[in-house]
Motif scaffolding. Structure first.
Motif, PDB file in Angstrom:
ATOM      1  N   LEU A 262     -24.376 -25.276  17.564  1.00 10.47           N
ATOM      2  CA  LEU A 262     -24.379 -23.817  17.497  1.00 10.47           C
ATOM      3  C   LEU A 262     -22.934 -23.357  17.598  1.00 10.47           C
ATOM      4  N   ALA A 263     -22.492 -22.586  16.630  1.00 12.68           N
ATOM      5  CA  ALA A 263     -21.152 -21.999  16.653  1.00 12.68           C
ATOM      6  C   ALA A 263     -21.289 -20.515  16.948  1.00 12.68           C
ATOM      7  N   LEU A 264     -20.454 -20.021  17.855  1.00 12.08           N
ATOM      8  CA  LEU A 264     -20.557 -18.643  18.323  1.00 12.08           C
ATOM      9  C   LEU A 264     -19.220 -17.947  18.136  1.00 12.08           C
ATOM     10  N   ALA A 265     -19.261 -16.707  17.605  1.00 12.91           N
ATOM     11  CA  ALA A 265     -18.028 -15.961  17.356  1.00 12.91           C
ATOM     12  C   ALA A 265     -18.243 -14.479  17.615  1.00 12.91           C
ATOM     13  N   GLU A 266     -17.181 -13.819  18.055  1.00 12.46           N
ATOM     14  CA  GLU A 266     -17.177 -12.364  18.208  1.00 12.46           C
ATOM     15  C   GLU A 266     -16.585 -11.774  16.931  1.00 12.46           C
ATOM     16  N   LEU A 267     -17.369 -10.997  16.240  1.00  7.62           N
ATOM     17  CA  LEU A 267     -16.922 -10.373  14.990  1.00  7.62           C
ATOM     18  C   LEU A 267     -16.474  -8.950  15.296  1.00  7.62           C
ATOM     19  N   ASP A 268     -15.200  -8.696  15.103  1.00  9.21           N
ATOM     20  CA  ASP A 268     -14.594  -7.400  15.418  1.00  9.21           C
ATOM     21  C   ASP A 268     -14.326  -6.644  14.124  1.00  9.21           C
ATOM     22  N   PRO A 269     -15.123  -5.625  13.809  1.00  7.58           N
ATOM     23  CA  PRO A 269     -14.910  -4.895  12.559  1.00  7.58           C
ATOM     24  C   PRO A 269     -13.589  -4.154  12.521  1.00  7.58           C
ATOM     25  N   GLN A 270     -13.053  -3.789  13.675  1.00  7.42           N
ATOM     26  CA  GLN A 270     -11.777  -3.089  13.688  1.00  7.42           C
ATOM     27  C   GLN A 270     -10.640  -4.015  13.252  1.00  7.42           C
ATOM     28  N   ALA A 271     -10.718  -5.298  13.632  1.00  5.94           N
ATOM     29  CA  ALA A 271      -9.701  -6.257  13.199  1.00  5.94           C
ATOM     30  C   ALA A 271      -9.747  -6.424  11.682  1.00  5.94           C
ATOM     31  N   VAL A 272     -10.958  -6.475  11.119  1.00  8.74           N
ATOM     32  CA  VAL A 272     -11.100  -6.580   9.668  1.00  8.74           C
ATOM     33  C   VAL A 272     -10.584  -5.317   8.992  1.00  8.74           C
ATOM     34  N   ALA A 273     -10.876  -4.151   9.595  1.00  5.36           N
ATOM     35  CA  ALA A 273     -10.417  -2.879   9.024  1.00  5.36           C
ATOM     36  C   ALA A 273      -8.893  -2.815   8.980  1.00  5.36           C
ATOM     37  N   ARG A 274      -8.238  -3.359  10.002  1.00  3.70           N
ATOM     38  CA  ARG A 274      -6.770  -3.356  10.016  1.00  3.70           C
ATOM     39  C   ARG A 274      -6.212  -4.230   8.892  1.00  3.70           C
ATOM     40  N   VAL A 275      -6.882  -5.342   8.640  1.00  2.00           N
ATOM     41  CA  VAL A 275      -6.444  -6.205   7.539  1.00  2.00           C
ATOM     42  C   VAL A 275      -6.604  -5.481   6.212  1.00  2.00           C
ATOM     43  N   ARG A 276      -7.731  -4.822   6.041  1.00  2.00           N
ATOM     44  CA  ARG A 276      -7.975  -4.090   4.789  1.00  2.00           C
ATOM     45  C   ARG A 276      -6.990  -2.950   4.603  1.00  2.00           C
ATOM     46  N   GLU A 277      -6.623  -2.324   5.705  1.00  2.00           N
ATOM     47  CA  GLU A 277      -5.664  -1.213   5.613  1.00  2.00           C
ATOM     48  C   GLU A 277      -4.283  -1.733   5.222  1.00  2.00           C
ATOM     49  N   ALA A 278      -3.900  -2.888   5.781  1.00  2.00           N
ATOM     50  CA  ALA A 278      -2.592  -3.446   5.472  1.00  2.00           C
ATOM     51  C   ALA A 278      -2.537  -4.031   4.071  1.00  2.00           C
ATOM     52  N   TYR A 279      -3.666  -4.601   3.640  1.00  2.00           N
ATOM     53  CA  TYR A 279      -3.707  -5.210   2.308  1.00  2.00           C
ATOM     54  C   TYR A 279      -5.075  -4.919   1.688  1.00  2.00           C
ATOM     55  N   PRO A 280      -5.219  -3.756   1.070  1.00  2.00           N
ATOM     56  CA  PRO A 280      -6.513  -3.350   0.504  1.00  2.00           C
ATOM     57  C   PRO A 280      -6.823  -4.105  -0.789  1.00  2.00           C
ATOM     58  N   ILE A 281      -7.360  -5.296  -0.653  1.00  2.00           N
ATOM     59  CA  ILE A 281      -7.532  -6.177  -1.801  1.00  2.00           C
ATOM     60  C   ILE A 281      -8.446  -5.568  -2.859  1.00  2.00           C
ATOM     61  N   ALA A 282      -9.434  -4.780  -2.423  1.00  2.00           N
ATOM     62  CA  ALA A 282     -10.359  -4.178  -3.381  1.00  2.00           C
ATOM     63  C   ALA A 282      -9.650  -3.195  -4.310  1.00  2.00           C
ATOM     64  N   ALA A 283      -8.543  -2.644  -3.864  1.00  2.00           N
ATOM     65  CA  ALA A 283      -7.811  -1.687  -4.690  1.00  2.00           C
ATOM     66  C   ALA A 283      -7.173  -2.351  -5.901  1.00  2.00           C
ATOM     67  N   PHE A 284      -7.055  -3.673  -5.864  1.00  2.00           N
ATOM     68  CA  PHE A 284      -6.418  -4.384  -6.966  1.00  2.00           C
ATOM     69  C   PHE A 284      -7.424  -4.866  -8.007  1.00  2.00           C
ATOM     70  N   LEU A 285      -8.699  -4.566  -7.810  1.00  2.00           N
ATOM     71  CA  LEU A 285      -9.698  -4.888  -8.820  1.00  2.00           C
ATOM     72  C   LEU A 285      -9.468  -4.034 -10.062  1.00  2.00           C
ATOM     73  N   ASN A 286      -9.790  -4.584 -11.205  1.00  2.00           N
ATOM     74  CA  ASN A 286      -9.700  -3.839 -12.454  1.00  2.00           C
ATOM     75  C   ASN A 286     -10.961  -2.984 -12.566  1.00  2.00           C
ATOM     76  N   GLN A 287     -10.911  -1.808 -11.971  1.00  2.00           N
ATOM     77  CA  GLN A 287     -12.102  -0.968 -11.872  1.00  2.00           C
ATOM     78  C   GLN A 287     -12.688  -0.592 -13.234  1.00  2.00           C
ATOM     79  N   PRO A 288     -11.875  -0.199 -14.234  1.00  2.00           N
ATOM     80  CA  PRO A 288     -12.471   0.111 -15.541  1.00  2.00           C
ATOM     81  C   PRO A 288     -13.195  -1.080 -16.157  1.00  2.00           C
ATOM     82  N   LEU A 289     -12.621  -2.281 -15.976  1.00  2.00           N
ATOM     83  CA  LEU A 289     -13.273  -3.484 -16.504  1.00  2.00           C
ATOM     84  C   LEU A 289     -14.602  -3.720 -15.800  1.00  2.00           C
ATOM     85  N   TYR A 290     -14.617  -3.576 -14.467  1.00  2.00           N
ATOM     86  CA  TYR A 290     -15.859  -3.748 -13.709  1.00  2.00           C
ATOM     87  C   TYR A 290     -16.902  -2.737 -14.167  1.00  2.00           C
ATOM     88  N   ALA A 291     -16.495  -1.492 -14.302  1.00  2.00           N
ATOM     89  CA  ALA A 291     -17.447  -0.452 -14.687  1.00  2.00           C
ATOM     90  C   ALA A 291     -18.011  -0.690 -16.079  1.00  2.00           C
TER      91      ALA A 291
END
Length: 332
Positions: A262-291
């Motif tokens: 059994l592996a146990l971890a504390e998942l902190d959404p705020q830590a993930v949010a800080r990563v996304r804020e510093a490097y918003p990877i989704a912003a680099f998607l080719n949105q017109p191509l996806y659409a």
């Protein structure tokens, strides 16, 4: 924003005692694992694939483990008619015993004259809040009667928007991208890696999907024998590298690829949010191509509409009418 969540991933062999076994013995073995989840204080837990099959469903599940290379099915390997009903009854009991949101493994169920590989997420009160079947299959498996899902569903659980990725769904990068586009904040992966175990092959699955989307994932691996075939894996909880100690991408990871654990971890959404804020990877998607192309390529009507199915599911999950979501060659 949701608070931190303690997540548990479990790996163990199927409690398959052969003809001498029964549902009661199978349930007792799983209840011991659910009790371990409760003792660990986890708010969400994932059991490995096949754990929910029960003794009557092992033969059909064993065929699923071979579907990538030997997709043919014999009549003796068809799942029992009540496979989903029995799965839900067991899952409800186990979630209440665990006092947590729980995916009690997976099960093969009859669907539209064939079979589907499915799983559900149960609340601590024992209610089924999410049902999902596998969408990624090779063309040969689809021809042999495996029915793919064409919708990835999401549900709210412990403050997270959760998606379930079964088998090869967890390996394909597109599955993680679809989940992210639908708004998932956590994915739950159930995988079976055949022996001899290749850790790099597993690394190229869910771990890579998390780094590409910044959506954390909890992966539970099947270990041990299934009707003559051996499986191994290292169950883990993943997050974006920058949100993990040493930037490894793991919040927790089992070390023994063949043993129970059994592996146990504390998942902190705020830590993930800080990563996304510093490097918003989704912003680099080719949105017109996806659409323009992405929803139609995968048959994702829900993705095209910007939403996802979810809520309480009361029937065995299967493909929605129309098209299969995807039929690529599996990677495991």
């Amino acid at each position: 924003m949701a608070g931190s969540l303690r997540v548990a991933v479990l790996q163990f062999p199927l409690p398959d005692a052969g003809p001498a076994g029964g549902r009661a013995a199978w349930a007792e073995a799983l209840e011991a694992r659910a009790q371990a989840v409760a003792q660990a204080g986890a708010g969400l837990a994932v059991f490995p694939p096949g754990a929910g099959a029960g003794p009557e469903g092992v033969a059909a599940f064993a065929v699923w483990t071979r579907a990538g290379r030997s997709p043919g099915r014999s009549r003796r390997a068809f799942p029992p008619a009540d496979a989903w009903v029995a799965y839900c009854a067991l899952g409800s009991v186990l979630a209440r015993r665990a006092r947590a949101f729980l995916v009690p493994g997976s099960v093969v169920v009859p669907h539209e004259g064939g079979s589907a590989h499915a799983a559900g997420l149960f609340s601590p009160e024992g209610d089924l809040v999410l049902a999902q079947s596998q969408g990624t299959w090779p063309a040969e498996a689809i021809a042999a009667g495996w029915r793919p899902a064409d919708e990835l569903r999401l549900a709210e659980a412990a403050g997270f928007r959760v998606a379930i990725l079964l088998g090869w769904d967890a390996v394909m990068p597109e599955s993680h991208r679809i989940a992210e586009r639908l708004g998932a904040t956590l994915t739950l992966a159930l995988t079976a890696w055949p022996w001899p175990y290749n850790p790099w092959r597993q690394l190229a699955g869910a771990w890579a999907g998390v780094q590409e989307t910044q959506v954390p994932c909890a992966e539970a691996c099947l270990v041990g024998p299934v009707r003559g075939r051996l499986f191994a894996g290292r169950s883990a909880v993943y997050a974006p590298c920058e949100a993990t100690p040493g930037e490894t991408g793991w919040l927790a990871r089992l070390t023994d690829a063949r043993g129970e654990g059994l592996a146990l971890a504390e998942l902190d959404p705020q830590a993930v949010a800080r990563v996304r804020e510093a490097y918003p990877i989704a912003a680099f998607l080719n949105q017109p191509l996806y659409a323009r192309h992405f929803p139609r390529i995968y048959g994702g009507l829900a993705a095209e509409a910007g939403g996802a199915g979810g809520g309480t599911a009361e029937a065995a999950p299967g493909p929605t009418e129309g098209r299969s979501r995807r039929g690529g060659r599996p990677g495991a």
